[in-house]
Design a protein around this motif. Sequence first.
Motif, PDB file in Angstrom:
ATOM      1  N   ASP A   1     -12.128 -10.436   8.511  1.00 34.62           N
ATOM      2  CA  ASP A   1     -11.503 -10.928   7.286  1.00 34.62           C
ATOM      3  C   ASP A   1     -10.365 -11.905   7.620  1.00 34.62           C
ATOM      4  O   ASP A   1     -10.173 -12.922   6.953  1.00 34.62           O
ATOM      5  CB  ASP A   1     -10.971  -9.754   6.455  1.00 34.62           C
ATOM      6  CG  ASP A   1     -10.581 -10.225   5.069  1.00 34.62           C
ATOM      7  OD1 ASP A   1     -11.492 -10.410   4.244  1.00 34.62           O
ATOM      8  OD2 ASP A   1      -9.374 -10.476   4.832  1.00 34.62           O
TER       9      ASP A   1
ATOM     10  N   ALA B   1     -13.651  -4.884  10.718  1.00 34.44           N
ATOM     11  CA  ALA B   1     -13.692  -5.361   9.316  1.00 34.44           C
ATOM     12  C   ALA B   1     -12.463  -6.224   9.031  1.00 34.44           C
ATOM     13  O   ALA B   1     -12.547  -7.326   8.465  1.00 34.44           O
ATOM     14  CB  ALA B   1     -13.746  -4.160   8.368  1.00 34.44           C
ATOM     15  N   GLY B   2     -11.305  -5.745   9.461  1.00 37.08           N
ATOM     16  CA  GLY B   2     -10.060  -6.501   9.235  1.00 37.08           C
ATOM     17  C   GLY B   2     -10.019  -7.788  10.038  1.00 37.08           C
ATOM     18  O   GLY B   2      -9.586  -8.835   9.535  1.00 37.08           O
TER      19      GLY B   2
ATOM     20  N   SER C   1     -11.673  -2.317  18.589  1.00 37.95           N
ATOM     21  CA  SER C   1     -12.686  -2.545  17.553  1.00 37.95           C
ATOM     22  C   SER C   1     -13.917  -1.656  17.752  1.00 37.95           C
ATOM     23  O   SER C   1     -14.901  -2.063  18.405  1.00 37.95           O
ATOM     24  CB  SER C   1     -13.138  -4.015  17.568  1.00 37.95           C
ATOM     25  OG  SER C   1     -12.037  -4.856  17.458  1.00 37.95           O
TER      26      SER C   1
ATOM     27  N   GLY D   1     -16.351  -0.141  12.571  1.00 35.01           N
ATOM     28  CA  GLY D   1     -15.077   0.481  12.198  1.00 35.01           C
ATOM     29  C   GLY D   1     -14.146  -0.381  11.348  1.00 35.01           C
ATOM     30  O   GLY D   1     -14.515  -1.460  10.881  1.00 35.01           O
ATOM     31  N   THR D   2     -12.932   0.123  11.216  1.00 36.07           N
ATOM     32  CA  THR D   2     -11.928  -0.516  10.350  1.00 36.07           C
ATOM     33  C   THR D   2     -11.422  -1.826  10.956  1.00 36.07           C
ATOM     34  O   THR D   2     -11.253  -2.828  10.244  1.00 36.07           O
ATOM     35  CB  THR D   2     -10.709   0.419  10.186  1.00 36.07           C
ATOM     36  OG1 THR D   2     -10.258   0.824  11.499  1.00 36.07           O
ATOM     37  CG2 THR D   2     -11.052   1.640   9.366  1.00 36.07           C
ATOM     38  N   THR D   3     -11.177  -1.827  12.281  1.00 35.89           N
ATOM     39  CA  THR D   3     -10.523  -2.989  12.898  1.00 35.89           C
ATOM     40  C   THR D   3     -11.407  -4.231  12.829  1.00 35.89           C
ATOM     41  O   THR D   3     -10.926  -5.321  12.486  1.00 35.89           O
ATOM     42  CB  THR D   3     -10.159  -2.679  14.371  1.00 35.89           C
ATOM     43  OG1 THR D   3      -9.418  -1.465  14.392  1.00 35.89           O
ATOM     44  CG2 THR D   3      -9.328  -3.787  14.983  1.00 35.89           C
TER      45      THR D   3
ATOM     46  N   HIS E   1       0.808  -1.219   0.000  1.00 38.19           N
ATOM     47  CA  HIS E   1       0.000   0.000   0.000  1.00 38.19           C
ATOM     48  C   HIS E   1       0.843   1.272   0.000  1.00 38.19           C
ATOM     49  O   HIS E   1       0.356   2.341   0.391  1.00 38.19           O
ATOM     50  CB  HIS E   1      -0.986  -0.033   1.183  1.00 38.19           C
ATOM     51  CG  HIS E   1      -2.059  -1.065   0.969  1.00 38.19           C
ATOM     52  ND1 HIS E   1      -3.172  -0.841   0.195  1.00 38.19           N
ATOM     53  CD2 HIS E   1      -2.142  -2.352   1.381  1.00 38.19           C
ATOM     54  CE1 HIS E   1      -3.911  -1.940   0.158  1.00 38.19           C
ATOM     55  NE2 HIS E   1      -3.306  -2.876   0.867  1.00 38.19           N
TER      56      HIS E   1
END
Length: 256
Positions: free
Chosen positions: A232, A228-229, A220, A224-226, A183
């Motif tokens: 996954d 989601a990660g 988390s 939010g973002t965490t 990234h």
Amino acid sequence: MKIGFIGAGKMASAIIKGVKAKSFTVVLSERDSKASLTVANRLGVAAAQSHQELIDEVDIIVLGVKPQMVETVLAHLNINKPLISMVAGVSLERLSQVTQPTLPLIRIMPNLNAQILKSTTAICRNQYVSDQLMATAKTITDSFGTTFELPEQDFDTFTALAGSSPAYIYLFIEALAKAGVKHGLNKKQALEIVTQTVLASSQNLLTGTDSPNDLIDKISSPGGTTIAGLLDLEKSGFTASLVSSIDATIAKAKEL
Ligand SMILES: NC(=O)c1ccc[n+]([C@@H]2O[C@H](COP(=O)([O-])OP(=O)(O)OC[C@H]3O[C@@H](n4cnc5c(N)ncnc54)[C@H](OP(=O)(O)O)[C@@H]3O)[C@@H](O)[C@H]2O)c1
């Protein structure tokens, strides 16, 4: 007190650094006298001419050869000093069979963090080791990190969780850094960011009262973002895959 290392490769060399700093006298014996001299000069310790000469002059022996070498190395020696073995997968019982039945034997399982005097080391003993000798052995292991006294039956699990796991943790760090590079971060910067984060996350656990799950929940945020990660990560079986790698490590330790 004089400590003699038979086999002074990566792990024993790391340990010798800590032991020397605690003012133990160290002598070592390697594959042959030429190798002994080379390694001893590099580590700033004495070299013995042979394993037997080393045994005769020291108070405690530390065995640092590979598991498959144990029988070959110990078979023809007259061992009459307490022996500390760091050899993965080799039991006290197996060691007593190749030395002598009443020899005081201690097993330790260090990890490569001994290089920075931060090994997480397990220790156990047979019935011929006095409390005083065990205390001396712990002074030795504390000189290169933290010591956990564990029953021998838990050594293979400890080997996976502490002896081998630094390799898995480095793989995790490397993978996160690669993601950073993907990234747009440069590798050096990505590695530094991830390494500092791993270090501080461990310190947070060690110094605080939160469990890993408490901290995961704090990071988390809803939607939010965490989270989601995290979800996954579990889609690709992160926990199951890690536990499976520990199972494989333990199975291998039992085979050695
Ligand atoms: N590395 C780890 O993270 C770790 C963690 C926990 C426990 N251990 C245990 O520590 C032990 C050593 O591992 P290591 O990673 O340090 O391996 P290593 O670097 O290969 O060390 C073994 C040393 O023994 C020497 N050696 C070979 N034959 C010998 C002989 N006949 N007499 C005396 N020395 C001899 C080797 O010399 P050559 O190189 O010339 O063969 C080498 O210097 C193993 O039993 C391992 O299970 C290692």
